[in-house]
Design an enzyme around this catalytic site. Structure first.
Site, PDB file in Angstrom:
ATOM      1  N   THR A 197      -2.370   5.894  -0.833  1.00 51.86           N
ATOM      2  CA  THR A 197      -1.791   5.375  -2.313  1.00 51.86           C
ATOM      3  C   THR A 197      -1.381   4.181  -2.228  1.00 51.86           C
ATOM      4  O   THR A 197      -1.833   3.240  -3.155  1.00 51.86           O
ATOM      5  CB  THR A 197      -0.950   6.377  -2.730  1.00 51.86           C
ATOM      6  OG1 THR A 197      -1.235   7.821  -2.560  1.00 51.86           O
ATOM      7  CG2 THR A 197      -0.242   6.212  -4.124  1.00 51.86           C
ATOM      8  N   VAL A 198      -0.345   3.993  -1.350  1.00 52.90           N
ATOM      9  CA  VAL A 198       0.435   2.520  -1.497  1.00 52.90           C
ATOM     10  C   VAL A 198      -0.374   1.506  -1.034  1.00 52.90           C
ATOM     11  O   VAL A 198      -0.485   0.335  -1.652  1.00 52.90           O
ATOM     12  CB  VAL A 198       1.795   2.789  -0.758  1.00 52.90           C
ATOM     13  CG1 VAL A 198       2.622   1.549  -1.210  1.00 52.90           C
ATOM     14  CG2 VAL A 198       2.630   3.961  -1.446  1.00 52.90           C
ATOM     15  N   GLY A 238      10.820   3.553  -5.656  1.00 51.11           N
ATOM     16  CA  GLY A 238       9.342   2.830  -5.726  1.00 51.11           C
ATOM     17  C   GLY A 238       9.478   1.151  -6.230  1.00 51.11           C
ATOM     18  O   GLY A 238       9.735   0.349  -5.538  1.00 51.11           O
ATOM     19  N   GLY A 270      -0.304  10.968  -6.922  1.00 51.10           N
ATOM     20  CA  GLY A 270       0.008  10.304  -5.685  1.00 51.10           C
ATOM     21  C   GLY A 270       1.614   9.879  -5.423  1.00 51.10           C
ATOM     22  O   GLY A 270       2.095   9.224  -4.864  1.00 51.10           O
ATOM     23  N   LYS A 274      16.718   8.280   1.377  1.00 51.59           N
ATOM     24  CA  LYS A 274      17.040   6.950   0.417  1.00 51.59           C
ATOM     25  C   LYS A 274      18.653   6.789   0.227  1.00 51.59           C
ATOM     26  O   LYS A 274      19.040   5.658   0.165  1.00 51.59           O
ATOM     27  CB  LYS A 274      16.107   7.142  -0.947  1.00 51.59           C
ATOM     28  CG  LYS A 274      14.656   7.193  -0.714  1.00 51.59           C
ATOM     29  CD  LYS A 274      14.046   7.779  -2.091  1.00 51.59           C
ATOM     30  CE  LYS A 274      12.451   7.631  -1.924  1.00 51.59           C
ATOM     31  NZ  LYS A 274      11.799   8.295  -2.951  1.00 51.59           N
ATOM     32  N   GLY A 307       4.370   6.079  -6.948  1.00 48.80           N
ATOM     33  CA  GLY A 307       2.979   5.698  -7.445  1.00 48.80           C
ATOM     34  C   GLY A 307       2.467   4.636  -7.044  1.00 48.80           C
ATOM     35  O   GLY A 307       3.243   3.777  -6.407  1.00 48.80           O
TER      36      GLY A 307
HETATM   37  P1  NAP Z   1      -1.130   8.258   2.183  1.00 48.21           P
HETATM   38  O1  NAP Z   1      -1.621   8.309   0.847  1.00 48.21           O
HETATM   39  O2  NAP Z   1      -1.006   9.655   2.709  1.00 48.21           O
HETATM   40  O3  NAP Z   1      -1.756   7.147   2.898  1.00 48.21           O
HETATM   41  C1  NAP Z   1      -1.556   7.082   4.247  1.00 48.21           C
HETATM   42  C2  NAP Z   1      -2.099   5.982   4.904  1.00 48.21           C
HETATM   43  O4  NAP Z   1      -1.973   5.843   6.434  1.00 48.21           O
HETATM   44  C3  NAP Z   1      -3.918   6.413   4.867  1.00 48.21           C
HETATM   45  O5  NAP Z   1      -4.750   5.335   4.561  1.00 48.21           O
HETATM   46  C4  NAP Z   1      -4.228   6.911   6.165  1.00 48.21           C
HETATM   47  O6  NAP Z   1      -5.504   6.843   6.573  1.00 48.21           O
HETATM   48  C5  NAP Z   1      -3.358   6.105   7.080  1.00 48.21           C
HETATM   49  N1  NAP Z   1      -2.737   6.688   8.342  1.00 48.21           N
HETATM   50  C6  NAP Z   1      -1.994   7.891   8.501  1.00 48.21           C
HETATM   51  N2  NAP Z   1      -1.556   8.152   9.658  1.00 48.21           N
HETATM   52  C7  NAP Z   1      -2.234   7.343  10.395  1.00 48.21           C
HETATM   53  C8  NAP Z   1      -2.488   6.854  11.722  1.00 48.21           C
HETATM   54  N3  NAP Z   1      -1.798   7.881  12.779  1.00 48.21           N
HETATM   55  N4  NAP Z   1      -3.294   6.053  12.419  1.00 48.21           N
HETATM   56  C9  NAP Z   1      -3.899   5.076  11.293  1.00 48.21           C
HETATM   57  N5  NAP Z   1      -3.840   5.552   9.982  1.00 48.21           N
HETATM   58  C10 NAP Z   1      -3.097   6.443   9.567  1.00 48.21           C
HETATM   59  O7  NAP Z   1       0.450   7.832   1.947  1.00 48.21           O
HETATM   60  P2  NAP Z   1       1.221   6.783   0.855  1.00 48.21           P
HETATM   61  O8  NAP Z   1       1.488   7.973  -0.405  1.00 48.21           O
HETATM   62  O9  NAP Z   1       0.361   5.519   0.730  1.00 48.21           O
HETATM   63  O10 NAP Z   1       2.552   6.470   1.424  1.00 48.21           O
HETATM   64  C11 NAP Z   1       2.752   5.498   2.518  1.00 48.21           C
HETATM   65  C12 NAP Z   1       4.261   5.307   2.698  1.00 48.21           C
HETATM   66  O11 NAP Z   1       4.740   4.656   1.613  1.00 48.21           O
HETATM   67  C13 NAP Z   1       4.914   6.661   3.302  1.00 48.21           C
HETATM   68  O12 NAP Z   1       6.122   6.208   4.118  1.00 48.21           O
HETATM   69  C14 NAP Z   1       5.845   6.883   2.107  1.00 48.21           C
HETATM   70  O13 NAP Z   1       6.890   7.601   2.117  1.00 48.21           O
HETATM   71  C15 NAP Z   1       5.824   5.696   1.217  1.00 48.21           C
HETATM   72  N6  NAP Z   1       6.027   5.554  -0.166  1.00 48.21           N
HETATM   73  C16 NAP Z   1       5.108   6.223  -1.006  1.00 48.21           C
HETATM   74  C17 NAP Z   1       5.049   6.194  -2.335  1.00 48.21           C
HETATM   75  C18 NAP Z   1       4.301   6.820  -3.434  1.00 48.21           C
HETATM   76  O14 NAP Z   1       4.521   6.706  -4.470  1.00 48.21           O
HETATM   77  N7  NAP Z   1       3.001   7.424  -2.438  1.00 48.21           N
HETATM   78  C19 NAP Z   1       6.187   5.504  -2.680  1.00 48.21           C
HETATM   79  C20 NAP Z   1       7.155   4.649  -1.874  1.00 48.21           C
HETATM   80  C21 NAP Z   1       7.002   4.727  -0.502  1.00 48.21           C
HETATM   81  P3  NAP Z   1      -6.666   7.225   5.811  1.00 48.21           P
HETATM   82  O15 NAP Z   1      -6.679   6.876   4.562  1.00 48.21           O
HETATM   83  O16 NAP Z   1      -7.914   7.175   6.932  1.00 48.21           O
HETATM   84  O17 NAP Z   1      -6.700   8.781   5.772  1.00 48.21           O
HETATM   85  N1  HSE Z   2       7.655  10.978  -2.720  1.00 49.19           N
HETATM   86  C1  HSE Z   2       8.401  10.041  -3.303  1.00 49.19           C
HETATM   87  C2  HSE Z   2       8.893  10.309  -4.671  1.00 49.19           C
HETATM   88  C3  HSE Z   2       7.671   8.548  -3.362  1.00 49.19           C
HETATM   89  O1  HSE Z   2       8.132  11.000  -5.187  1.00 49.19           O
HETATM   90  O2  HSE Z   2       9.925   9.853  -5.056  1.00 49.19           O
HETATM   91  C4  HSE Z   2       8.403   7.326  -3.595  1.00 49.19           C
HETATM   92  O3  HSE Z   2       9.456   7.039  -2.537  1.00 49.19           O
END
Ligand code: NAP
Ligand code: HSE
Length: 441
Positions: A16-17, A141, A194, A212, A310
């Site tokens: 997602t990010v 975020g 996401g 956080k 997001g």
């Molecule tokens: P996500 O959608 O699950 O994406 C994770 C990515 O990392 C995918 O591309 C996955 O590969 C890759 N990956 C995971 N484990 C791996 C490994 N062992 N080796 C190589 N690649 C690996 O996660 P996300 O929502 O983007 O979140 C990523 C980080 O940002 C997390 O720490 C989360 O807490 C933080 N975050 C998320 C949000 C949000 O709104 N989603 C907001 C703020 C912070 P594939 O694509 O091949 O599966």
């Molecule tokens: N899963 C987290 C949330 C993503 O819903 O706030 C942003 O840190």
């Protein structure tokens, strides 16, 4: 460092990010360059994924040559000047960040779990290798709260920080309230959008918000905090009837993080579902939005509001950090990232924190039950401000009912002792559920 004008970005994670950052850089790298007087050009030169064959649903996906499944290849690649960690988790992510710092490549991460659980080791590496870790995306975020605390509030003593800092939980509570859908259906929506963590229990059990809160408290008070010192409860136990009852009293139910400095210097840090007055600004935070209210001794209260999760809002924070990291590489002026600046401090034990509370008991309905519960509360010196036993219209003579007690302010430790005794009564069928009733400024 890359000798050409452009700085290379190694993007570990393309979910997602990560994909949001890729798109943001494709769209806005020229704007960043223009705003920096041409000094900052950012180009993604390597991308780490788990599955390179996975379809990436993007208008301009990266070419296959950029992708790798070996994180060492990304960190060691001479074309990578800055490492962005967006894979999540605390194991491989730790290895990536540690290796980048040792290679003196600045790190940008959105991984609050990593920094909360293993921040001590990583900040130590950051200090020793004089290489910064930037983490604006890790809290709230797209809201620039990390930079605000580090820079804009530097001349204030922080009295408190109160916030809605988990978008998924706020989204779920809102959908249960407004659309009347179930917890499970609302969580599935948050995942599809996401917002949720790869392991969504982190969102709903309050741990993501606690990670956080830990980071915010460390920024505000400067000392490292262990996650086990934070009192955490999530939203799994919130029932639609709690939300309706709160509403009838002029409250809304929110998952709230509270950080507050006490006169003796101890810092209260907790996360739990809370009743907050409908008139409070935080009550108007809906859906995936977050808000963080900071009270400084000089500035008074400032409230930061925006998208808490997001792809695009989070990518906005990552790109801001990338620009900051790039600026420091271009014009080295010392270590710019955050480092804990005090070696110790005291977290107030959860039992010593005091609020009014809402307690829901699952009771066997028979005469005298309310009095039995009230007697135990009285023995512990806990005042009762109201009681309620909602009738189930489908089954008015049900044997098992919810019984609500609204309680005056008392220390959580005292309340817990009373509840242990109450839970042992014959008429009580399960562990009582407690929500705080917050009196916010
Ligand atoms: P996500 O959608 O699950 O994406 C994770 C990515 O990392 C995918 O591309 C996955 O590969 C890759 N990956 C995971 N484990 C791996 C490994 N062992 N080796 C190589 N690649 C690996 O996660 P996300 O929502 O983007 O979140 C990523 C980080 O940002 C997390 O720490 C989360 O807490 C933080 N975050 C998320 C949000 C949000 O709104 N989603 C907001 C703020 C912070 P594939 O694509 O091949 O599966
Ligand atoms: N899963 C987290 C949330 C993503 O819903 O706030 C942003 O840190």
């Amino acid at each position: 460092m890359n000798s050409c004008q452009s700085l290379g970005v190694g993007l570990a994670g393309f979910g997602t990010v990560g994909a949001g950052v890729w798109s943001a850089l494709r769209t806005h790298a020229p704007l960043v360059a223009e705003r920096s007087g041409g000094r900052i050009e950012l180009t993604v030169t390597r991308i780490l994924v788990r599955d390179p064959a996975k379809p990436r649903n993007l208008p301009s996906p990266p070419s296959a040559e950029l992708l790798t499944t070996d994180w060492r290849e990304l960190v060691d690649d001479p074309s990578v000047d800055i490492v962005v960690e967006l894979i999540g988790g605390t194991t491989t992510a730790f290895d990536i960040v540690a290796a980048a710092l040792k290679a003196r490549k600045p790190v940008v991460t959105g991984n609050k779990a990593l920094l909360a659980e293993r921040g001590a080791e990583l900040f130590d590496l950051s200090r020793r290798h004089e290489t910064p870790i930037h983490f604006e995306a890790a809290v709230a975020g797209g809201i620039p709260i990390i930079r605000a605390l580090q820079e804009s509030f530097i001349g204030n003593r922080i009295l408190s920080i109160t916030g809605i800092i988990n978008g998924t939980s706020n989204y779920i509570l809102d959908r249960m309230t407004d659309a009347g859908i179930t917890f499970e259906a609302a969580l599935a929506e948050a995942q599809a959008l996401g917002y949720a963590e790869a392991d969504p229990s982190l969102d709903v059990d309050g741990r993501d918000a606690a990670h956080k809160a830990l980071l915010l408290a460390t920024l505000a008070y400067g000392f490292p905090i262990d996650p086990s010192q934070i009192d955490v409860n999530g939203i799994q136990q919130v029932k639609p009837s709690d939300i309706r009852f709160a509403k009838s009293l002029g409250y809304v139910v929110k998952l709230l993080a509270v950080i507050r400095e006490h006169p003796d210097g101890a810092v209260e840090v907790r996360v739990q579902p809370s009743f907050i007055a409908r008139s409070n600004i935080l009550a108007s935070v809906h859906g995936v939005f977050n808000a963080v209210a900071v009270v400084g001794d000089g500035v008074g209260e400032s409230v930061f509001y925006g998208h808490g999760a997001g792809a695009h809002p989070t990518a906005s924070s990552v790109v801001a950090d990338l620009a900051e990291a790039a600026r420091a590489l271009r014009c080295p002026s010392g270590h710019r990232g955050f480092l804990p600046y005090r070696s110790n401090g005291r977290v107030l034990p959860a039992g010593d924190t005091s609020t009014a509370s809402y307690v829901r008991f699952d009771v066997t309905d028979r005469p005298g039950v309310m009095a039995e519960v009230a007697q135990v509360l009285a023995r512990h010196g806990i005042g009762i401000s109201g009681t309620h036993s909602p009738v189930n219209p489908q089954n008015p003579d049900a044997d098992f009912v919810d019984m609500i007690f609204l309680l005056h302010t008392c220390p959580l430790g005292v309340l817990r002792k009373a509840l242990e005794e109450i839970e042992a009564l014959d008429c009580i069928n399960s562990t009582p559920v407690v929500f705080r009733i917050e009196s916010l400024g």
